[in-house]
Design an enzyme around this catalytic site. Structure first.
Site, PDB file in Angstrom:
ATOM      1  N   MET A 187       0.843  -1.036  -0.196  1.00 51.16           N
ATOM      2  CA  MET A 187      -0.056   0.105  -0.085  1.00 51.16           C
ATOM      3  C   MET A 187       0.713   1.114   0.103  1.00 51.16           C
ATOM      4  O   MET A 187       1.872   1.331   0.948  1.00 51.16           O
ATOM      5  CB  MET A 187      -1.079   0.021   1.166  1.00 51.16           C
ATOM      6  CG  MET A 187      -1.812   1.234   1.342  1.00 51.16           C
ATOM      7  SD  MET A 187      -3.019   1.256  -0.317  1.00 51.16           S
ATOM      8  CE  MET A 187      -4.114  -0.178   0.142  1.00 51.16           C
ATOM      9  N   GLU A 188       0.471   2.134  -0.948  1.00 52.47           N
ATOM     10  CA  GLU A 188       1.526   3.194  -1.306  1.00 52.47           C
ATOM     11  C   GLU A 188       1.249   4.469  -0.184  1.00 52.47           C
ATOM     12  O   GLU A 188       0.993   5.621  -0.747  1.00 52.47           O
ATOM     13  CB  GLU A 188       1.414   3.849  -2.713  1.00 52.47           C
ATOM     14  CG  GLU A 188      -0.006   4.209  -2.859  1.00 52.47           C
ATOM     15  CD  GLU A 188      -0.958   3.119  -3.480  1.00 52.47           C
ATOM     16  OE1 GLU A 188      -1.897   3.379  -4.303  1.00 52.47           O
ATOM     17  OE2 GLU A 188      -0.713   1.953  -3.203  1.00 52.47           O
ATOM     18  N   ASN A 189       1.131   4.344   1.033  1.00 49.23           N
ATOM     19  CA  ASN A 189       1.181   5.314   1.675  1.00 49.23           C
ATOM     20  C   ASN A 189       1.933   6.329   1.712  1.00 49.23           C
ATOM     21  O   ASN A 189       3.142   6.051   1.655  1.00 49.23           O
ATOM     22  CB  ASN A 189       1.015   4.812   3.375  1.00 49.23           C
ATOM     23  CG  ASN A 189       0.094   3.725   3.603  1.00 49.23           C
ATOM     24  OD1 ASN A 189      -0.994   3.861   3.419  1.00 49.23           O
ATOM     25  ND2 ASN A 189       0.593   2.614   3.917  1.00 49.23           N
ATOM     26  N   HIS A 244       6.504  -1.575  -7.899  1.00 50.16           N
ATOM     27  CA  HIS A 244       4.902  -1.041  -7.979  1.00 50.16           C
ATOM     28  C   HIS A 244       4.564   0.049  -6.914  1.00 50.16           C
ATOM     29  O   HIS A 244       4.404   1.043  -7.279  1.00 50.16           O
ATOM     30  CB  HIS A 244       4.192  -2.132  -7.749  1.00 50.16           C
ATOM     31  CG  HIS A 244       2.577  -1.861  -7.933  1.00 50.16           C
ATOM     32  ND1 HIS A 244       2.038  -2.291  -9.261  1.00 50.16           N
ATOM     33  CD2 HIS A 244       1.743  -1.285  -7.423  1.00 50.16           C
ATOM     34  CE1 HIS A 244       0.693  -1.865  -9.179  1.00 50.16           C
ATOM     35  NE2 HIS A 244       0.622  -1.092  -8.064  1.00 50.16           N
ATOM     36  N   GLU A 245       5.026  -0.451  -5.658  1.00 48.71           N
ATOM     37  CA  GLU A 245       4.860   0.644  -4.550  1.00 48.71           C
ATOM     38  C   GLU A 245       5.658   1.874  -4.503  1.00 48.71           C
ATOM     39  O   GLU A 245       5.107   2.986  -4.419  1.00 48.71           O
ATOM     40  CB  GLU A 245       4.855  -0.056  -3.280  1.00 48.71           C
ATOM     41  CG  GLU A 245       3.894  -1.314  -3.035  1.00 48.71           C
ATOM     42  CD  GLU A 245       2.304  -1.081  -3.369  1.00 48.71           C
ATOM     43  OE1 GLU A 245       1.819   0.218  -3.511  1.00 48.71           O
ATOM     44  OE2 GLU A 245       1.589  -1.905  -3.938  1.00 48.71           O
ATOM     45  N   HIS A 249       4.232   4.101  -7.116  1.00 47.40           N
ATOM     46  CA  HIS A 249       2.994   5.044  -6.690  1.00 47.40           C
ATOM     47  C   HIS A 249       3.689   6.286  -5.872  1.00 47.40           C
ATOM     48  O   HIS A 249       2.832   7.209  -5.755  1.00 47.40           O
ATOM     49  CB  HIS A 249       2.170   4.191  -5.608  1.00 47.40           C
ATOM     50  CG  HIS A 249       1.340   3.116  -6.345  1.00 47.40           C
ATOM     51  ND1 HIS A 249       0.281   3.734  -7.184  1.00 47.40           N
ATOM     52  CD2 HIS A 249       0.954   1.884  -6.045  1.00 47.40           C
ATOM     53  CE1 HIS A 249      -0.443   2.799  -7.689  1.00 47.40           C
ATOM     54  NE2 HIS A 249       0.009   1.724  -7.013  1.00 47.40           N
ATOM     55  N   GLU A 297      -2.812   2.929 -11.133  1.00 46.06           N
ATOM     56  CA  GLU A 297      -2.389   1.513 -10.920  1.00 46.06           C
ATOM     57  C   GLU A 297      -1.974   1.101 -12.404  1.00 46.06           C
ATOM     58  O   GLU A 297      -0.885   0.112 -12.417  1.00 46.06           O
ATOM     59  CB  GLU A 297      -3.722   0.820 -10.509  1.00 46.06           C
ATOM     60  CG  GLU A 297      -4.188   0.974  -9.145  1.00 46.06           C
ATOM     61  CD  GLU A 297      -3.278   0.902  -8.020  1.00 46.06           C
ATOM     62  OE1 GLU A 297      -2.070   0.138  -8.409  1.00 46.06           O
ATOM     63  OE2 GLU A 297      -3.625   1.240  -7.078  1.00 46.06           O
TER      64      GLU A 297
END
Length: 250
Positions: free
Chosen positions: A7-9, A37-38, A41, A60
């Protein structure tokens, strides 16, 4: 016990515990894609954030393609192709094609009952493939310049698909409405039926698009294809329902 993989917080990505494994397990566990991927982001999703869920692919699709760009950078184009096609995973082209059989929708989709329904292979995998096709269409140098302009121009703000299109058109000097319309605002993909005949030193290659035309799926897609004959690559643009190409060849 974080269930989401990653999750890209903003400034502090969360990753699930399975990311950590003994060094000897590396050949059998490939988690670099998730990390890439993250990390992507932090730009596509955080530095730039889609204005509405309809444009979720700007988060995404970009992050997915940057997974594949990492594979290309570190391991080469063949590894990238394996990941893009989903030959060794549940992601990539194969996942999108399977999903599309039961759930065909445009990538940019303003009509939905629940935002969660947009987090699918059409958004992630087809979105990533669209970026790759655009890169192939305009060329490497132009594509990267366009991405750079898009990020610099819209950093710390909200974006829509037309913002990315405008940046790519500016750096390429060409109108790309046809590309964005057929791949992002329409649904589906071309189905080719290819036949051929050989007459007096000439190869006649007949290409027909067989996809069913609907209000969402175009009767004709405009796409470049590479045709290899005797080791020579011929790039041809297909933009009609039925086309015939003729090549001189022994």
């Amino acid at each position: 016990n974080f269930p989401g993989g990653g999750m890209e917080n903003t400034s502090a990505t969360t990753l699930y515990q399975h990311l950590v494994h003994p060094e000897g397990g590396a050949p059998h566990r490939y988690e670099e894609g998730l990390i890439a991927h993250e990390l992507a982001h932090q730009w596509f999703g955080n530095l730039l954030t889609c204005r509405t869920w309809a444009h979720l692919w700007l988060n995404e699709g970009f992050a997915t393609y940057f997974e594949w760009l990492w594979a290309e950078h570190r391991y080469g184009r063949d590894r990238m192709r394996v990941e893009m096609n989903g030959w060794t995973s549940d992601y990539g082209l194969q996942a999108y094609l399977a999903e599309d059989e039961d759930k065909r929708r445009p990538v940019v989709c303003p009509v939905y009952s629940d935002p969660d329904s947009l987090f699918d292979s059409t958004c992630y995998d087809k979105g990533g493939w669209i970026l790759h096709m655009l890169r192939e269409a305009v060329g490497d140098e132009t594509w990267w310049k366009g991405v750079g302009l898009y990020v610099r121009r819209h950093r710390n703000s909200l974006v829509e698909t037309r913002d990315f299109q405008a940046a790519m058109e500016e750096v390429s000097g060409t109108k790309l409405g046809w590309f964005f319309d057929q791949w992002l605002y329409k649904a589906g993909y071309p189905l080719f039926e290819v036949t051929h005949r050989y007459e007096e030193g000439k190869l006649h290659l007949i290409v027909e698009q067989k996809q069913e035309s609907t209000t969402e799926t175009p009767a004709v897609f405009r796409v470049p294809v590479d045709i290899e004959i005797d080791g020579t690559i011929h790039r041809e643009w297909i933009d009609e329902r039925r086309e015939e190409f003729v090549f001189d060849t022994a």
